[in-house]
Design an enzyme around this catalytic site. Structure first.
Site, PDB file in Angstrom:
ATOM      1  N   SER A   9       0.822  -1.212   0.000  1.00  0.00           N
ATOM      2  CA  SER A   9       0.000   0.000   0.000  1.00  0.00           C
ATOM      3  C   SER A   9       0.852   1.258   0.000  1.00  0.00           C
ATOM      4  O   SER A   9       0.322   2.351  -0.186  1.00  0.00           O
ATOM      5  CB  SER A   9      -0.943   0.004   1.203  1.00  0.00           C
ATOM      6  OG  SER A   9      -0.187  -0.031   2.391  1.00  0.00           O
ATOM      7  N   GLY A  10       2.142   1.114   0.200  1.00  0.00           N
ATOM      8  CA  GLY A  10       3.020   2.285   0.194  1.00  0.00           C
ATOM      9  C   GLY A  10       3.524   2.624  -1.196  1.00  0.00           C
ATOM     10  O   GLY A  10       3.058   2.073  -2.194  1.00  0.00           O
ATOM     11  N   TYR A  11       4.479   3.542  -1.251  1.00  0.00           N
ATOM     12  CA  TYR A  11       4.992   3.968  -2.552  1.00  0.00           C
ATOM     13  C   TYR A  11       5.868   2.886  -3.185  1.00  0.00           C
ATOM     14  O   TYR A  11       5.756   2.599  -4.367  1.00  0.00           O
ATOM     15  CB  TYR A  11       5.815   5.254  -2.431  1.00  0.00           C
ATOM     16  CG  TYR A  11       5.062   6.431  -1.875  1.00  0.00           C
ATOM     17  CD1 TYR A  11       3.671   6.532  -1.993  1.00  0.00           C
ATOM     18  CD2 TYR A  11       5.732   7.469  -1.236  1.00  0.00           C
ATOM     19  CE1 TYR A  11       2.985   7.618  -1.480  1.00  0.00           C
ATOM     20  CE2 TYR A  11       5.052   8.565  -0.732  1.00  0.00           C
ATOM     21  CZ  TYR A  11       3.678   8.630  -0.849  1.00  0.00           C
ATOM     22  OH  TYR A  11       3.011   9.715  -0.352  1.00  0.00           O
ATOM     23  N   VAL A  12       6.758   2.306  -2.390  1.00  0.00           N
ATOM     24  CA  VAL A  12       7.678   1.328  -2.946  1.00  0.00           C
ATOM     25  C   VAL A  12       6.946   0.043  -3.322  1.00  0.00           C
ATOM     26  O   VAL A  12       7.086  -0.482  -4.432  1.00  0.00           O
ATOM     27  CB  VAL A  12       8.836   1.038  -1.961  1.00  0.00           C
ATOM     28  CG1 VAL A  12       9.618  -0.193  -2.391  1.00  0.00           C
ATOM     29  CG2 VAL A  12       9.765   2.248  -1.852  1.00  0.00           C
ATOM     30  N   CYS A 149      18.064   4.057  -1.684  1.00  0.00           N
ATOM     31  CA  CYS A 149      18.027   4.776  -2.957  1.00  0.00           C
ATOM     32  C   CYS A 149      19.238   5.688  -3.131  1.00  0.00           C
ATOM     33  O   CYS A 149      19.836   5.743  -4.199  1.00  0.00           O
ATOM     34  CB  CYS A 149      16.727   5.562  -3.101  1.00  0.00           C
ATOM     35  SG  CYS A 149      16.366   6.655  -1.721  1.00  0.00           S
ATOM     36  N   ASN A 315      14.214   7.451  -7.613  1.00  0.00           N
ATOM     37  CA  ASN A 315      14.376   6.743  -6.336  1.00  0.00           C
ATOM     38  C   ASN A 315      13.403   5.586  -6.141  1.00  0.00           C
ATOM     39  O   ASN A 315      13.675   4.675  -5.366  1.00  0.00           O
ATOM     40  CB  ASN A 315      14.258   7.710  -5.161  1.00  0.00           C
ATOM     41  CG  ASN A 315      12.940   8.444  -5.135  1.00  0.00           C
ATOM     42  OD1 ASN A 315      12.666   9.250  -6.031  1.00  0.00           O
ATOM     43  ND2 ASN A 315      12.109   8.162  -4.164  1.00  0.00           N
TER      44      ASN A 315
END
Lengths: 348, 348, 348, 348
Positions: A9-12, A149, A315
């Protein structure tokens, strides 16, 4: 190949998911998120509406080992230690996107993260996931830990200089600039307070220093120290590392290019940026959005005997999810660029 | 006092104009712009609609010397040489915002700008316009040359370190990050191409290096070299200078603060930023927009014996127009903060 | 299939190029740019470094017709009239991205563009390139004219309402918001002056109105007028059209969804956005960057009997280059989504 | 005059504080914040470092009424009801920046806010704080309620049209665009997720509609409905209201300007924007940052008989804190522009 994601559910995790859903060799069979159990993936990742009908599950190791050949773990630092161990003990292949299995020396977790690693004997089982540095080990590895990153972006520029013993190792300064997606959606990052910042956020002792030092030291065969200072700038995706180094010997531009070329000419995800004209004389993450490239270039400051090695990446791609898929490709015997050879979006 | 501005259609000239129109001791009597002769000022400076009924004039030295006691010149680098001389020869007080009278050594124009100065004998008539460094000379000066925005921001952080002989002068690295208004409205800066950049634009040999070296060398009593690398980031106003230095002696945080305080405690436009909590632990130009402050802070990297001296400003204020007015106040015997003691706008 | 691009140094041409270089059915054989003849493509399109070794050529109709089966023309409005005719007369297939062949009625060029069309008899040879509206004609067409970015985004939301005679056609208001890449890199768009704008740039009589009226009128079988007002906002890619309409009959949300679904359920590039929770309750171009989708949703304002039909797209994709490739796929008998079925990048 | 602020750690309270600290007629004697009791103001408002040594206090009505003549309340909607009453009952002058005392009709709180007002009999004691509409009442008022930012910006453009009975009152559409500071620092507004949005966030039934309808209805002498749709865009400060209206009679541009001029020529904080050239042909909040102006302009769409009335402001100034100080000046007999006549910062 059936693949799972723990924490999507996160960005990564969302970026791993996005890439996997279009990957020709992969079927995404299980995706977990504590917050969103039972909901469609597009509830948390609205961009992916229409690309899958999968729903978020709870993290159930039993089901996961039944339905997945390989698992990506994309949970916050410090919370992956047990999850990775549990999956590892079930014999699964794991690609971890947290910092929890990056450092080989257990003491480094005390130094850089301030906590003791609960499973120090598992650290040696983990391979540091930069194919450009460790491709052969990754091929054979059950557990690959993806780099930070800023760490990967910086070390790809610095490693050839260390390897060829070109620079004064007492003065390696990594001044990095990074976008907001690198931080996750935590506190203190509201738009009104983050827009327009040029904010030093950890001028000394940033955690990624540990990884860079580990990798460069391994290359050098001696302890290398790095002086790193990251800054938050107003962009969502993107990292630039300005690696300020001082030359030990007299070397000209051509020789430097030759060294970089000999190191990276076979690397599909490293582009050497060298142009006297135009918009892109030096690396700039503006021209990397959505791609898995690390662009590398440099400039020479003769007055100060300084070599400014510049490296840039997206990133969330080369700095996280793109590298993760690249590692999966290497581990699985796929073409290394399968599912991640996207051209950058410009302008964006 | 009656004041004129040569070149008020750009960002810097517009900012000088904005400040002067609200300055209690000043009447703006003549404003020139080649492009906009005969038009209302708000045609080029729409924000100022309602603040003046003045129109742009042609540059007429005769009229200017009749109607103005002091003139600000805000024209592009290289085009101020003759204008400033002509005004100077008429006995007028001048505050120049170009680079044309910043460097004292004529040879430095060849080195940093690539051209020969047409009036080298006038360079010594000019005072470098940083009141924190040269207040007494500015008071007596007929011609004051305002510093470059990155130069002043950087040198205010570095000067106390040089003065107190604290740092290794072979490794002074100024990594600066700057917004788009610093460049003027030139080519290659269209929004779509500049938004989201983290672009190294002159990693070596940037022109402002010359001014920083000049001033620090004067402080040190010996030639000081500076290794500067500026970067364009996505903000309109703002500069951060990350000044990476290496300590020559063992010194702790308290002593460092003491040194900075003793240097700047009487300076109204320098704020020392020291907080363990909150949003503003280190200088960030986000919290300086519209103000004339230079915020200074630092962090210590014991592993590398590194002192990261951080300084931030609004490049159009302390970095240009604000400094210019501050210089005018000093030259004219006004309170130094008259007309420029604005609190920063936050959030913006 | 061998494909050429006339004018590939701009944003739209660059995006066509980017998509074609990864398109599985296409080989890019010739790319022109007056400015960059003889230079590598990545000089103007730095993101594409490594994706091709092609160089820019001059526009030579002879060579182009020898080496290309189909040509994209991506030159400024008004300059495509002759180029398209010349290619057409050589029997080539053309996809034009300018406005020069969008309007069927020659008089409309006078009304909306202020010039007389030099080849009015060619207007009827051109098909308006929105496959969702004209797929069958596009299949058979030699010349397809791609729609304006705001026009296609708006009409896809409005067309079902017109077709089903649901709204008062005297009060159709299209309030659109668009990013900077929609304008090209022209004058007045420097970063410092465009960042942070919310700028009405043509509140009445915007040129895209003509296309929308043409298409909706054709659907309605009577003259439809649209009241359009575009605004520049601070984003690079993205359009949102807020289409304010007033319902003629009492209709509930479910019926409205049914109408939209029946219209678009087979359309791969239209997503209906309907969520009560989460980040994406309504269309937002933030969640469309890099994709060819047009997201459509709506809200009902019962107090005013108003239906707010919302539509969003990436102006360089569905609003330009993505639509162009979609048209190419239709014309060439390829799968319609070949080479353009990318998921949006988020966050970016 | 001694002044207090209840709730000064947010954006609006911080802006009131910023303005008051430089206001020549005012001493800030007490500032409260539940979170920051005992801490220096600059901990929450870092920009104000150096402007005051005051610390945050707890909200103590006794002490407040002893030490303050007038109090600003800048707490979240719904939490001001009791605080304002308590201060009012102690006889203090109050300027409330929440929505809690804006609506005169208690039932409107049910309709627009979904809760019942606990002190309905106090609503009539409150004056709606737009001096341009209610100056005489404000002079005599003990309690002034500042308008919502979109409400005041919109109604200042619409009111002259209603007053002069020029427009069709069945089709008044307010399409507004607003920056992130308007929302406070709440959930869902992280930088990565908010940057680059063009997000409709309440296309129907937005709460500010209630205030606009209240005020326009009072002007019209009959119930006026407004169809409002706000959008979040990527800017920190700024509102643009695009007020789409339809003319009832044939009226030309000159007459319209005459009407606006006759309404506002004496108003120092309203600027009529009328230019055929240049950067600022229509209102744009870009050119209002940090100022208390509401810029108003319009365009005519003859094809649709549409008058697009455009109005812009800085949402934290004229849309909140600036209006609050303007109200204080009126209530206190000061010059109305005292402490708020700042020129906008440009570019920013």
């Amino acid at each position: 190949m059936k693949v799972g994601i723990v924490g999507a559910s996160g960005y990564v995790g969302g970026e791993v998911l996005r890439l996997l859903l279009s990957h020709p060799k992969v079927e995404v069979s299980m995706v977990t998120s504590r917050q969103h159990v039972g909901k469609f993936l597009h509830r948390a990742q609205p961009s992916l509406r229409g690309f899958t009908d999968l729903k978020f599950s709870e993290l159930d190791y039993e089901k996961m080992s039944d339905s997945c050949d390989l698992v990506f773990t994309a949970v916050p630092h410090g919370t992956a230690t047990d999850i990775v161990k549990a999956l590892y003990d079930r014999g699964m292949k794991i690609i971890d996107l947290s910092a929890d299995y990056r450092l080989h020396n257990p003491e480094d977790y005390g130094k850089w993260y301030g906590w003791e690693h609960p499973h120090p004997d598992y650290l040696e089982k983990s391979t540091f996931g930069v194919p450009e540095l460790h491709r052969e080990e990754i091929k054979k590895s059950q557990l690959v830990s993806c780099p930070g990153c800023m760490a990967v972006t910086s070390m790809l520029a610095l490693n050839p200089l260390i390897k060829n013993d070109l620079i004064d190792t007492d003065h390696i300064i990594v001044d990095s600039k990074i976008g907001s997606s690198g931080a996750g959606a935590g506190a203190g990052t509201s738009h009104a307070m983050r827009a327009g910042v040029i904010r030093p956020y950890k001028p000394a002792k940033h955690r990624h220093t540990g990884e860079i030092e580990q990798e460069l030291s391994q290359t050098a065969g001696k302890k290398i120290k790095v002086a790193m200072s990251p800054h938050a700038v107003d962009v969502v995706r993107g990292i630039l590392c300005t690696n300020h180094t001082f030359l030990k010997k007299d070397i000209d531009e051509k020789e430097l290019w030759k060294i970089y070329r000999s190191e990276y000419s076979e690397e599909r995800f490293i582009r050497l940026i060298r142009d006297k004209e135009g918009l892109h004389k030096f690396p700039d993450p503006k021209f990397l959005v959505g791609s898995n490239f690390c662009d590398i270039g440099f400039d020479l400051d003769r007055d100060n005997n300084r070599l400014i090695a510049l490296s840039a990446s997206d990133n969330l791609m080369k700095g996280a999810a793109g590298s993760a898929i690249q590692n999966m490709n290497v581990m699985s015997g796929f073409d290394e660029f399968e599912g991640i050879m996207y051209s950058p979006l410009t302008p964006v």
